[in-house]
Design a protein around this motif. Structure first.
Motif, PDB file in Angstrom:
ATOM      1  N   GLY A 237       0.815  -1.203   0.000  1.00  0.00           N
ATOM      2  CA  GLY A 237       0.000   0.000   0.000  1.00  0.00           C
ATOM      3  C   GLY A 237       0.854   1.260   0.000  1.00  0.00           C
ATOM      4  N   THR A 238       1.950   1.242   0.758  1.00  0.00           N
ATOM      5  CA  THR A 238       2.868   2.380   0.781  1.00  0.00           C
ATOM      6  C   THR A 238       3.533   2.569  -0.571  1.00  0.00           C
ATOM      7  OG1 THR A 238       3.330   2.097   3.148  1.00  0.00           O
ATOM      8  CG2 THR A 238       4.959   3.306   1.853  1.00  0.00           C
ATOM      9  N   GLU A 239       4.059   1.488  -1.111  1.00  0.00           N
ATOM     10  CA  GLU A 239       4.754   1.537  -2.404  1.00  0.00           C
ATOM     11  C   GLU A 239       3.849   2.106  -3.496  1.00  0.00           C
ATOM     12  OE1 GLU A 239       4.970  -1.921  -5.314  1.00  0.00           O
ATOM     13  OE2 GLU A 239       6.844  -2.146  -4.197  1.00  0.00           O
ATOM     14  N   GLN A 240       2.647   1.550  -3.599  1.00  0.00           N
ATOM     15  CA  GLN A 240       1.729   1.979  -4.647  1.00  0.00           C
ATOM     16  C   GLN A 240       1.056   3.307  -4.303  1.00  0.00           C
ATOM     17  OE1 GLN A 240       1.453   0.548  -7.653  1.00  0.00           O
ATOM     18  NE2 GLN A 240       3.065  -0.858  -6.985  1.00  0.00           N
ATOM     19  N   GLY A 241       0.875   3.570  -3.012  1.00  0.00           N
ATOM     20  CA  GLY A 241       0.291   4.836  -2.594  1.00  0.00           C
ATOM     21  C   GLY A 241       1.168   6.016  -2.943  1.00  0.00           C
ATOM     22  N   VAL A 242       2.474   5.812  -2.916  1.00  0.00           N
ATOM     23  CA  VAL A 242       3.405   6.863  -3.345  1.00  0.00           C
ATOM     24  C   VAL A 242       3.502   6.890  -4.863  1.00  0.00           C
ATOM     25  CG1 VAL A 242       5.785   7.708  -3.255  1.00  0.00           C
ATOM     26  CG2 VAL A 242       4.744   6.729  -1.205  1.00  0.00           C
ATOM     27  N   ALA A 302      10.721  10.648   6.618  1.00  0.00           N
ATOM     28  CA  ALA A 302      11.276  12.002   6.565  1.00  0.00           C
ATOM     29  C   ALA A 302      11.268  12.539   5.134  1.00  0.00           C
ATOM     30  CB  ALA A 302      12.698  12.012   7.130  1.00  0.00           C
ATOM     31  N   CYS A 303      11.625  11.689   4.172  1.00  0.00           N
ATOM     32  CA  CYS A 303      11.625  12.100   2.761  1.00  0.00           C
ATOM     33  C   CYS A 303      10.208  12.392   2.273  1.00  0.00           C
ATOM     34  CB  CYS A 303      12.271  11.011   1.890  1.00  0.00           C
ATOM     35  SG  CYS A 303      14.057  10.841   2.130  1.00  0.00           S
ATOM     36  N   LEU A 304       9.242  11.589   2.720  1.00  0.00           N
ATOM     37  CA  LEU A 304       7.860  11.826   2.332  1.00  0.00           C
ATOM     38  C   LEU A 304       7.363  13.161   2.880  1.00  0.00           C
ATOM     39  CD1 LEU A 304       5.267  10.841   0.966  1.00  0.00           C
ATOM     40  CD2 LEU A 304       4.670   9.695   3.117  1.00  0.00           C
ATOM     41  N   ALA A 305       7.711  13.461   4.114  1.00  0.00           N
ATOM     42  CA  ALA A 305       7.315  14.747   4.705  1.00  0.00           C
ATOM     43  C   ALA A 305       7.891  15.910   3.907  1.00  0.00           C
ATOM     44  CB  ALA A 305       7.774  14.810   6.162  1.00  0.00           C
ATOM     45  N   ALA A 306       9.162  15.794   3.508  1.00  0.00           N
ATOM     46  CA  ALA A 306       9.801  16.846   2.719  1.00  0.00           C
ATOM     47  C   ALA A 306       9.111  16.993   1.367  1.00  0.00           C
ATOM     48  CB  ALA A 306      11.283  16.531   2.536  1.00  0.00           C
ATOM     49  N   ALA A 307       8.745  15.857   0.746  1.00  0.00           N
ATOM     50  CA  ALA A 307       8.097  15.898  -0.559  1.00  0.00           C
ATOM     51  C   ALA A 307       6.713  16.530  -0.489  1.00  0.00           C
ATOM     52  CB  ALA A 307       8.000  14.487  -1.139  1.00  0.00           C
ATOM     53  N   LEU A 308       5.977  16.235   0.579  1.00  0.00           N
ATOM     54  CA  LEU A 308       4.606  16.721   0.685  1.00  0.00           C
ATOM     55  C   LEU A 308       4.521  18.198   1.068  1.00  0.00           C
ATOM     56  CD1 LEU A 308       2.783  13.730   2.465  1.00  0.00           C
ATOM     57  CD2 LEU A 308       2.772  14.324   0.038  1.00  0.00           C
ATOM     58  N   PHE A 309       5.469  18.661   1.873  1.00  0.00           N
ATOM     59  CA  PHE A 309       5.348  20.012   2.419  1.00  0.00           C
ATOM     60  C   PHE A 309       6.476  20.952   1.989  1.00  0.00           C
ATOM     61  CE2 PHE A 309       3.052  17.229   5.375  1.00  0.00           C
ATOM     62  CZ  PHE A 309       1.813  17.856   5.375  1.00  0.00           C
ATOM     63  N   ALA A 315      10.190  18.220  -3.526  1.00  0.00           N
ATOM     64  CA  ALA A 315       9.265  17.162  -3.942  1.00  0.00           C
ATOM     65  C   ALA A 315       9.893  16.276  -5.011  1.00  0.00           C
ATOM     66  CB  ALA A 315       7.967  17.777  -4.462  1.00  0.00           C
ATOM     67  N   LEU A 316      10.613  16.892  -5.951  1.00  0.00           N
ATOM     68  CA  LEU A 316      11.239  16.132  -7.035  1.00  0.00           C
ATOM     69  C   LEU A 316      12.339  15.212  -6.523  1.00  0.00           C
ATOM     70  CD1 LEU A 316      11.434  18.875  -9.817  1.00  0.00           C
ATOM     71  CD2 LEU A 316       9.844  16.957  -9.673  1.00  0.00           C
ATOM     72  N   VAL A 317      12.959  15.585  -5.417  1.00  0.00           N
ATOM     73  CA  VAL A 317      13.987  14.737  -4.805  1.00  0.00           C
ATOM     74  C   VAL A 317      13.370  13.793  -3.769  1.00  0.00           C
ATOM     75  CG1 VAL A 317      16.067  14.722  -3.359  1.00  0.00           C
ATOM     76  CG2 VAL A 317      15.827  16.407  -5.189  1.00  0.00           C
ATOM     77  N   GLY A 318      12.430  14.330  -2.991  1.00  0.00           N
ATOM     78  CA  GLY A 318      11.872  13.571  -1.880  1.00  0.00           C
ATOM     79  C   GLY A 318      11.123  12.324  -2.287  1.00  0.00           C
TER      80      GLY A 318
END
Length: 412
Positions: A237-242, A302-309, A315-318
């Motif tokens: 779910g995490t893999e596909q959710g991202v 941590a990377c997801l938080a950076a990408a979202l906010f 976002a392009l790196v996160g």
């Protein structure tokens, strides 16, 4: 001895095809939403249709292999996937797409049951670990290539050549349908190859052999089995959710083109997942796998938080870096699960593979939340799934721990 380099190559090709067909959906979702006029929830039903097939087909497929053999099962799998691809290619609407994706997902689930034991027999038990790693690298390579192929076709402006010919087969306002013509051709080619191939006799090990429904039901009453099953649901779910929402997120919040920047970000997500898997293989030789799981999952969060906010650049790196750190989740959770029960490993593996249905459930939840709260808030649900994966590294008590290299002992 049934060693066969040809069969090893065929299995590797099958891994590539499975990944190429499976992981394109995230790149297409912004186009599907705009072309069909869909809400986020309706878009999310597309990966739901695909991945719920794994939940439906994983255990029955194992039983079909036992009854009819591997070659017939693989041929049937590609026939089903071929039908699914043809339906989209000839009649690209939303309802057809749902049915087609379920058929393609069913075919891919049927293949997953066959290729690992076939690889063990064809490559030799003594080389199985090496070939398994190579297969995962090829799987990751196909996931990286697929979005680039899509981008190359839909952004190409020439009037001649392969890309132009493929676009000519698709409706002029739906150039992404060209991908399903490619999938149709690939499935047809694989059918020809399989029919002409001679398969070795494969004796399933106890770990690979599926048990009766009664065994599966008895296992599922175990709290340990339930907890690890939920872990696999959370991982997929995490893999596909991202992966499924990267392109849509970048378009919605940063104005990025899904056919170029969006597709490349999805490609890098899968590419870095492959690279992270290589690092993870090294680390589990020096650290307890549970510690690796906790560290990598925390960094993924941590990377997801950076990408979202964060900014567009973040976002392009996160998002791709989430893939890098998520790379160890599946193999570690799966191995911890199998090492936590004493018997019926084949049936337990079937239950765990059914957890791939998490790829259907989580993107749908994100889509529903996205319609009501916005996609950014919807994707916060991923912190719950990753939080559970992190908890596995804390509460897991396997009967057998992964073997590590003791550097201090080696140095004495």
């Amino acid at each position: 001895m049934n060693r066969s380099r040809y069969m090893v190559a065929l299995v590797m090709l099958t891994f590539f095809v499975i990944s190429f067909l499976t992981n394109i959906l995230g790149s297409l979702m912004p186009n599907l939403r705009s072309d069909f006029g869909l809400s986020l929830t309706m878009v999310a039903f597309l990966p739901f249709a695909f991945f719920i097939a794994y939940g439906v087909m994983s255990i029955p497929s194992g039983m079909l292999v036992e009854k009819y053999g591997m070659k017939k099962n693989m041929v049937a799998a590609f026939i089903v996937a071929f039908i699914g691809s043809v339906l989209i290619a000839f009649h690209p609407d939303y309802a057809t797409f749902l049915l087609s994706l379920f058929l393609i997902g069913s075919g891919m689930a049927m293949l997953q049951v066959v290729i690992n034991p076939l690889l063990r027999t064809a490559g030799g038990e003594e080389h199985y670990a090496f070939y398994s790693i190579l297969a995962q690298l090829i799987f990751g390579l196909a996931s990286f290539v697929s979005p680039w192929v899509y981008s190359a076709i839909v952004t190409d402006t020439t009037t001649t050549g392969v890309a132009a010919s493929l676009r000519g087969l698709a409706p002029s306002n739906l150039p992404w349908v060209s991908m399903y013509w490619i999938f149709t051709i690939i499935c047809l080619a694989m059918l020809v190859v399989l029919v002409l191939s001679r398969f070795p006799n494969v004796e399933l090990t106890e770990e690979e052999r599926p048990g009766a429904w009664k065994v599966h039901l008895e296992l599922f009453r175990s709290r340990t089995v339930q907890l690890y099953f939920l872990g696999l649901i959370c991982y997929v779910g995490t893999e596909q959710g991202v992966a499924n929402w990267i392109s849509q997120f970048l378009q919605t919040y940063h104005g990025q083109d899904p056919a170029t920047t969006g597709a490349s970000s999805v490609a890098y997500f899968w590419g870095l997942m492959t690279a992270g898997g290589i690092l993870g293989l090294v680390l589990v030789k020096f650290m307890d796998s549970r510690k690796v799981l906790v560290i990598f999952t925390a960094l993924a969060m941590a990377c997801l938080a950076a990408a979202l906010f964060g900014t567009t650049g973040m976002a392009l790196v996160g998002f791709p870096m989430v893939g890098f750190f998520a790379s160890v989740m599946y193999p570690i959770v799966f191995s911890l699960a199998l090492n936590s029960v004493k018997e019926h490993h084949g049936s337990f593996s079937g239950i765990l593979c059914t957890g791939i249905a998490g790829g259907a459930i989580v993107p749908l939840i994100i889509g529903w939340l996205g319609d009501h709260l916005g996609l950014r808030m919807g994707m916060l649900f991923l912190f719950l799934t990753m939080g559970y994966i992190l908890s596995v590294g804390i509460w897991a008590r396997p009967l057998v721990n992964n073997q590590t290299i003791n550097l201090k002992k080696e140095g004495n």
